[in-house]
Scaffold this motif. Structure first.
Motif, PDB file in Angstrom:
ATOM      1  N   ARG A 151     -39.967  21.405 -34.194  1.00  0.00           N
ATOM      2  CA  ARG A 151     -39.176  22.103 -33.176  1.00  0.00           C
ATOM      3  C   ARG A 151     -40.076  22.983 -32.315  1.00  0.00           C
ATOM      4  NH1 ARG A 151     -33.572  22.530 -33.591  1.00  0.00           N
ATOM      5  NH2 ARG A 151     -32.673  21.385 -35.346  1.00  0.00           N
ATOM      6  N   TYR A 152     -41.040  23.649 -32.956  1.00  0.00           N
ATOM      7  CA  TYR A 152     -41.927  24.539 -32.206  1.00  0.00           C
ATOM      8  C   TYR A 152     -42.797  23.747 -31.240  1.00  0.00           C
ATOM      9  CZ  TYR A 152     -44.274  28.873 -31.146  1.00  0.00           C
ATOM     10  OH  TYR A 152     -44.738  29.979 -30.479  1.00  0.00           O
ATOM     11  N   ASP A 153     -43.268  22.582 -31.693  1.00  0.00           N
ATOM     12  CA  ASP A 153     -44.054  21.718 -30.802  1.00  0.00           C
ATOM     13  C   ASP A 153     -43.249  21.360 -29.553  1.00  0.00           C
ATOM     14  OD1 ASP A 153     -46.191  21.754 -32.527  1.00  0.00           O
ATOM     15  OD2 ASP A 153     -45.694  19.833 -33.475  1.00  0.00           O
ATOM     16  N   HIS A 154     -41.970  21.037 -29.744  1.00  0.00           N
ATOM     17  CA  HIS A 154     -41.120  20.676 -28.609  1.00  0.00           C
ATOM     18  C   HIS A 154     -40.855  21.883 -27.707  1.00  0.00           C
ATOM     19  CE1 HIS A 154     -39.900  16.458 -29.206  1.00  0.00           C
ATOM     20  NE2 HIS A 154     -40.166  16.696 -30.491  1.00  0.00           N
ATOM     21  N   LEU A 155     -40.723  23.074 -28.305  1.00  0.00           N
ATOM     22  CA  LEU A 155     -40.523  24.283 -27.506  1.00  0.00           C
ATOM     23  C   LEU A 155     -41.753  24.569 -26.642  1.00  0.00           C
ATOM     24  CD1 LEU A 155     -38.770  26.548 -30.160  1.00  0.00           C
ATOM     25  CD2 LEU A 155     -37.770  25.791 -27.992  1.00  0.00           C
ATOM     26  N   GLN A 156     -42.924  24.416 -27.217  1.00  0.00           N
ATOM     27  CA  GLN A 156     -44.146  24.638 -26.450  1.00  0.00           C
ATOM     28  C   GLN A 156     -44.281  23.626 -25.317  1.00  0.00           C
ATOM     29  OE1 GLN A 156     -47.103  24.872 -29.804  1.00  0.00           O
ATOM     30  NE2 GLN A 156     -47.697  26.729 -28.721  1.00  0.00           N
ATOM     31  N   ALA A 157     -43.860  22.382 -25.588  1.00  0.00           N
ATOM     32  CA  ALA A 157     -43.936  21.351 -24.555  1.00  0.00           C
ATOM     33  C   ALA A 157     -42.963  21.632 -23.413  1.00  0.00           C
ATOM     34  CB  ALA A 157     -43.658  19.976 -25.167  1.00  0.00           C
ATOM     35  N   ALA A 158     -41.797  22.196 -23.743  1.00  0.00           N
ATOM     36  CA  ALA A 158     -40.781  22.486 -22.730  1.00  0.00           C
ATOM     37  C   ALA A 158     -41.068  23.782 -21.974  1.00  0.00           C
ATOM     38  CB  ALA A 158     -39.398  22.560 -23.383  1.00  0.00           C
ATOM     39  N   ALA A 159     -41.878  24.662 -22.589  1.00  0.00           N
ATOM     40  CA  ALA A 159     -42.186  25.960 -21.980  1.00  0.00           C
ATOM     41  C   ALA A 159     -43.189  25.791 -20.833  1.00  0.00           C
ATOM     42  CB  ALA A 159     -42.758  26.913 -23.024  1.00  0.00           C
ATOM     43  N   LEU A 160     -43.263  26.809 -20.000  1.00  0.00           N
ATOM     44  CA  LEU A 160     -44.252  26.818 -18.923  1.00  0.00           C
ATOM     45  C   LEU A 160     -45.659  26.931 -19.506  1.00  0.00           C
ATOM     46  CD1 LEU A 160     -42.492  29.330 -16.481  1.00  0.00           C
ATOM     47  CD2 LEU A 160     -42.441  26.819 -16.381  1.00  0.00           C
ATOM     48  N   SER A 161     -46.633  26.498 -18.756  1.00  0.00           N
ATOM     49  CA  SER A 161     -48.021  26.662 -19.182  1.00  0.00           C
ATOM     50  C   SER A 161     -48.344  28.150 -19.297  1.00  0.00           C
ATOM     51  CB  SER A 161     -48.958  26.014 -18.170  1.00  0.00           C
ATOM     52  OG  SER A 161     -48.930  26.740 -16.940  1.00  0.00           O
ATOM     53  N   LEU A 162     -49.459  28.465 -19.920  1.00  0.00           N
ATOM     54  CA  LEU A 162     -49.874  29.861 -20.048  1.00  0.00           C
ATOM     55  C   LEU A 162     -50.007  30.514 -18.668  1.00  0.00           C
ATOM     56  CD1 LEU A 162     -52.585  29.536 -22.848  1.00  0.00           C
ATOM     57  CD2 LEU A 162     -50.238  30.384 -23.098  1.00  0.00           C
ATOM     58  N   LYS A 163     -50.629  29.808 -17.741  1.00  0.00           N
ATOM     59  CA  LYS A 163     -50.821  30.350 -16.403  1.00  0.00           C
ATOM     60  C   LYS A 163     -49.491  30.546 -15.685  1.00  0.00           C
ATOM     61  CE  LYS A 163     -53.097  29.429 -11.973  1.00  0.00           C
ATOM     62  NZ  LYS A 163     -53.971  28.498 -11.206  1.00  0.00           N
ATOM     63  N   ASP A 164     -48.622  29.527 -15.730  1.00  0.00           N
ATOM     64  CA  ASP A 164     -47.329  29.636 -15.044  1.00  0.00           C
ATOM     65  C   ASP A 164     -46.429  30.672 -15.710  1.00  0.00           C
ATOM     66  OD1 ASP A 164     -48.138  27.747 -13.240  1.00  0.00           O
ATOM     67  OD2 ASP A 164     -47.052  26.077 -14.168  1.00  0.00           O
ATOM     68  N   SER A 165     -46.560  30.812 -17.025  1.00  0.00           N
ATOM     69  CA  SER A 165     -45.780  31.833 -17.735  1.00  0.00           C
ATOM     70  C   SER A 165     -46.173  33.226 -17.262  1.00  0.00           C
ATOM     71  CB  SER A 165     -46.006  31.717 -19.251  1.00  0.00           C
ATOM     72  OG  SER A 165     -45.489  30.501 -19.750  1.00  0.00           O
ATOM     73  N   ALA A 166     -47.481  33.455 -17.139  1.00  0.00           N
ATOM     74  CA  ALA A 166     -47.962  34.755 -16.656  1.00  0.00           C
ATOM     75  C   ALA A 166     -47.476  35.014 -15.235  1.00  0.00           C
ATOM     76  CB  ALA A 166     -49.488  34.805 -16.713  1.00  0.00           C
ATOM     77  N   GLU A 167     -47.467  33.992 -14.410  1.00  0.00           N
ATOM     78  CA  GLU A 167     -46.989  34.157 -13.037  1.00  0.00           C
ATOM     79  C   GLU A 167     -45.505  34.504 -13.008  1.00  0.00           C
ATOM     80  OE1 GLU A 167     -48.671  34.379 -10.194  1.00  0.00           O
ATOM     81  OE2 GLU A 167     -50.406  34.340 -11.543  1.00  0.00           O
ATOM     82  N   LEU A 168     -44.718  33.873 -13.880  1.00  0.00           N
ATOM     83  CA  LEU A 168     -43.286  34.193 -13.928  1.00  0.00           C
ATOM     84  C   LEU A 168     -43.065  35.617 -14.417  1.00  0.00           C
ATOM     85  CD1 LEU A 168     -40.331  33.469 -13.661  1.00  0.00           C
ATOM     86  CD2 LEU A 168     -40.425  32.435 -15.951  1.00  0.00           C
ATOM     87  N   ILE A 169     -43.794  36.003 -15.454  1.00  0.00           N
ATOM     88  CA  ILE A 169     -43.676  37.374 -15.966  1.00  0.00           C
ATOM     89  C   ILE A 169     -44.030  38.374 -14.872  1.00  0.00           C
ATOM     90  CG2 ILE A 169     -44.655  39.058 -17.584  1.00  0.00           C
ATOM     91  CD1 ILE A 169     -45.063  36.695 -19.544  1.00  0.00           C
TER      92      ILE A 169
END
Length: 281
Positions: free
Chosen positions: A244-262
């Motif tokens: 499940r965690y593998d699938h969550l990481q795949a569905a999540a934004l990349s590290l760079k895009d996550s930082a941009e959203l934050i």
């Protein structure tokens, strides 16, 4: 005359800490007040720590070690003292955090404790109960020392986008909390991803969970309900949640895009320009 409680050093880590502090202070020939003057704390504070009525801070421990030439004993005891003050049902989890070489966490609605700022943690802990709030906040924040070790665990956090918008503690607190998340942007061993609303149905709809991996022991899954924690080393359960965690990481934004959203949410929702618009209205 000051009433001196007799501590049993075997009763708890806090009692042991108080017993050792008093033993070293008395060996140095200092009263509580004199010692307080040396380390820039009140004699009353020294007395309360020595009688296990007050939690020592890390600063208090470090100053005491330096003044009493303890070889760093009190500073080494400090994390143990703080962990012992966690709710009984959570203490096992704190031990897992200390031993783990890798931590994978998924949170559905708020920032997890290991990444919380003091103001955010205080707001979370004080939502319904404000008793002993200073100490409870300090105890929670003390867990974060694992992220400051020379060899920190590899830490992955997947946060639902909802955690960025749930305004815990007010706008200033949220802005500080999101800014804190961004401080890990270039820290390879601490990685934060955001699962966006656009992901829709995902593998974490059943709730938050944590996975702990160790150098020589089986991985452990941890889930939580009201006032209780549920660690499990069942291989099939751990395997399912790891998938499940593998699938969550795949569905999540990349590290760079996550930082941009934050960064975007921090500025657009909690930035100074929002306050200026509200004042104009």
């Amino acid at each position: 005359m000051v009433n001196i409680n007799t501590l049993d050093p075997s009763a708890s880590p806090l009692d042991y800490y108080g017993f050792e502090l008093r033993r070293y202070r008395e060996a140095a020939g200092l009263t509580q007040r004199q010692f307080g003057d040396v380390i820039n704390y009140t004699g009353s504070m020294v007395g309360q720590v020595e009688t296990a009525r007050k939690l020592p801070t890390l600063d208090f421990s470090q100053r005491s070690d330096a003044a009493l030439c303890t070889g760093g004993l009190l500073t080494r005891l400090h994390p143990l003292v703080m962990r012992s003050q966690l709710p009984a049902w959570f203490q096992q989890v704190a031990e897992l955090e200390v031993r783990a070489v890798e931590i994978c966490s998924f949170q559905t609605h708020m920032i997890l404790g290991l990444l919380q700022t003091p103001a955010y943690a205080r707001a979370v802990l004080g939502a319904l109960d404000r008793s002993d709030l200073d100490d409870r906040t300090a105890v929670r924040l003390a867990r974060q020392s694992i992220l400051e070790k020379e060899e920190t665990p590899v830490f992955w956090a997947v946060l639902s986008e909802a955690a960025l918008y749930l305004e815990i503690g007010g706008r200033e607190t949220m802005r500080g909390q999101l800014a804190h998340l961004l401080t890990f942007e270039n820290t390879p061993r601490i990685n934060i991803q955001v699962l966006p609303f656009s992901a829709g149905a995902h593998a974490g709809l059943t709730g938050s969970f944590d996975l702990y991996r160790f150098a020589g022991d089986p991985a452990i899954l941890y889930t939580e309900s009201f006032r209780s924690g549920h660690p499990s080393a069942n291989p099939e359960t751990v395997k399912e949640c790891a998938l499940r965690y593998d699938h969550l990481q795949a569905a999540a934004l990349s590290l760079k895009d996550s930082a941009e959203l934050i960064r975007s949410v921090m500025e657009d929702r909690y930035g100074d320009q929002v306050a200026q618009v509200q004042l104009q209205q």
